[in-house]
Design an enzyme around this catalytic site. Sequence first.
Site, short mmCIF file in Angstrom:
data_model
loop_
_atom_site.label_atom_id
_atom_site.label_comp_id
_atom_site.label_asym_id
_atom_site.label_seq_id
_atom_site.Cartn_x
_atom_site.Cartn_y
_atom_site.Cartn_z
N HIS A 21 7.71 20.10 -6.10
CA HIS A 21 7.15 21.25 -6.81
C HIS A 21 6.93 22.44 -5.88
O HIS A 21 6.01 23.23 -6.08
CB HIS A 21 5.83 20.86 -7.49
N LYS B 77 -4.59 17.88 12.48
CA LYS B 77 -4.62 17.58 13.91
C LYS B 77 -3.49 18.29 14.64
O LYS B 77 -3.69 18.84 15.72
CB LYS B 77 -4.52 16.06 14.14
N ARG C 296 -22.52 12.14 27.36
CA ARG C 296 -22.75 10.91 26.59
C ARG C 296 -23.97 11.01 25.67
O ARG C 296 -24.18 10.14 24.82
CB ARG C 296 -22.96 9.73 27.55
N LYS D 44 -16.68 23.19 18.09
CA LYS D 44 -16.95 21.81 17.69
C LYS D 44 -17.80 21.75 16.43
O LYS D 44 -17.57 20.93 15.55
CB LYS D 44 -17.68 21.07 18.83
#
Length: 611
Positions: A505, A486, A27, A606
């Site tokens: 295209h 994602k 956290r 990350k």
Amino acid sequence: MCGIIGYTGKRSAVPIILEGLKLLEYRGYDSAGVAFMEDNGLKVVRCAGKIRHLEALISQNPQPRSTTSIGHTRWATHGGPSERNAHPHQSGGTVLVHNGIIENYIQLKKDLMAEGFNFKSETDTEVICHLICKYSRSLPFEKAVLEAVKELKGAYALAVMDESEPGKIIGVKKDSPLAMGVGLDEYFIGSDASAFLAHTKKALFLEDGEAVVITPEGYRLIGPGGVLSNRKPVVLQWTPGMAGKDGYKHYMLKEIHEQPHAIADTIRGRIEPEKGEVTTSSFGMPEGLLESRKKVMIAACGTSWHAGLAARYMIEPLASVPVEVDIASEYRYRSPVIRPDDLFISVTQSGETADTLAAQKLAKQSGAFTLSITNVTGSTAARGADAVFFTRSGPEIGVASTKTFSAQLAAMYLLSISFARALNKITAEESGAMLQELMCIPDKIERILNQKAQLEEMGKKFIKKDHFLFLGRGINYPVALEGALKLKEISYIHAEGYAAGEMKHGPIALIDKDMPVLFLIPARGALKEKALSNLEEVKSRNADILIITDSEDAREFGAAPENVFCVPGTNPYLLPILMAIPLQLLAYYIGVHRGCDVDQPRNLAKSVTVE
């Protein structure tokens, strides 16, 4: 988002607090501290850095014998990471830890300073401590806490101790999570149950406006207005690992569900809808700066780049200021033309992305005013920019960004409104309506999350596919790019995002029954008819079609009803936030059902700190 824990009982408290802080470190991890009762009163130990640094500091002295203690691991929002900004904060005999954001701290601080209180930190938290100390001059500890919180505006979860009543901890909650654990002659307080689950599975989750008082002899739950509550704890069926994810199977799913709070925290204290204004301090820019900018340049990587692309569709129509958006890794190498009257915006979740930092440095050296939109106080991007907007999303553990994307879009929306108001392109009434709509977005996201079962069923049908095409037009084109990213990251399915008008295209050559095509189609606007034409072109080639829309009549698309997902309506500038949520969930469920590690996808990190 910070982690707080408290313990009172018969055992040595500090080892329990340190153990709990390690479980809460996800956290926040830029500073940490503990406070505990000793024979001669309160003692506070804190430091910058991770929990291991705090452990090393405590180990330099004899092991504390205290049986009552509170601890904190910090995710900085007000004030950079440092020992003086670390929690716990102390005022007189009162000490506390806090998770949340106090909106009215500036005025409270001015009032308290006028009464003689001395501030040592840059945090909003310290005002709470001084406020309780002020009330303690005339009231008992418990009443002083309850009176003080009445003056607070914003979000808070508190754990408070006072040397006048050793063995007692008071917890209070509003818009930030707080749980209490019930053991055998011992009691706990924590930001979530993971902090104490190794010691007890009996937990009580506080509601907004509630306070809990714990001592080794028992606890009292106090509802709004000071009324005692007899609500009982529940027995959790969680493992400690599950509790760290708040019961979700993966951090990614937890963070998708945190998006309502992420946006609420990002805009908290930064808007005045009744005045139609974004508060002048929100972006930290000098008065009059926006009026003098001739061009906006945005540089970012990955998901943040997609947020930057969406910003172009906000700033240009609202403020009539030209916007260039670059992939940060390419920015320096195209010899960009940068002028002193440009506004350069770097967008980076971590504030440490090497390519984005290099682009920001070049822009600043070339004389542009630099603004960083980042999630991490004290990061390199934040320290190096002329101004900073912190998105306040809290730590994002899953490698694939979700909640930070939504918060970045909200930040860009606020900047666009600020620009438009500064240049008198929109009225206060118009901007007020736009800000009111932004305040509704967290609730609308909750409505989407409540329909996630439909998205899981949609996703299951496509787990064996090898390719996917995402199509959107206008401001939803960047969302198509993000949806494709994602899916690639999480499921390892090859996916491409395209502007729908570009389909003919090239990409149309690939479309057949084995390539699903997902359309983002708004219910209104000039591009809707164009998107419907693209949809017909795909249908004629027998592809499986999925549609995300805000239309209330899914039948108009002629697709299988189970393949159409409807999001709540909003204005076109905020629609990308709502469109992105189903794409995140689709990627998540497809990845899970393919057996992928969605929290730590292969080959990804990350924060990319190398070029």
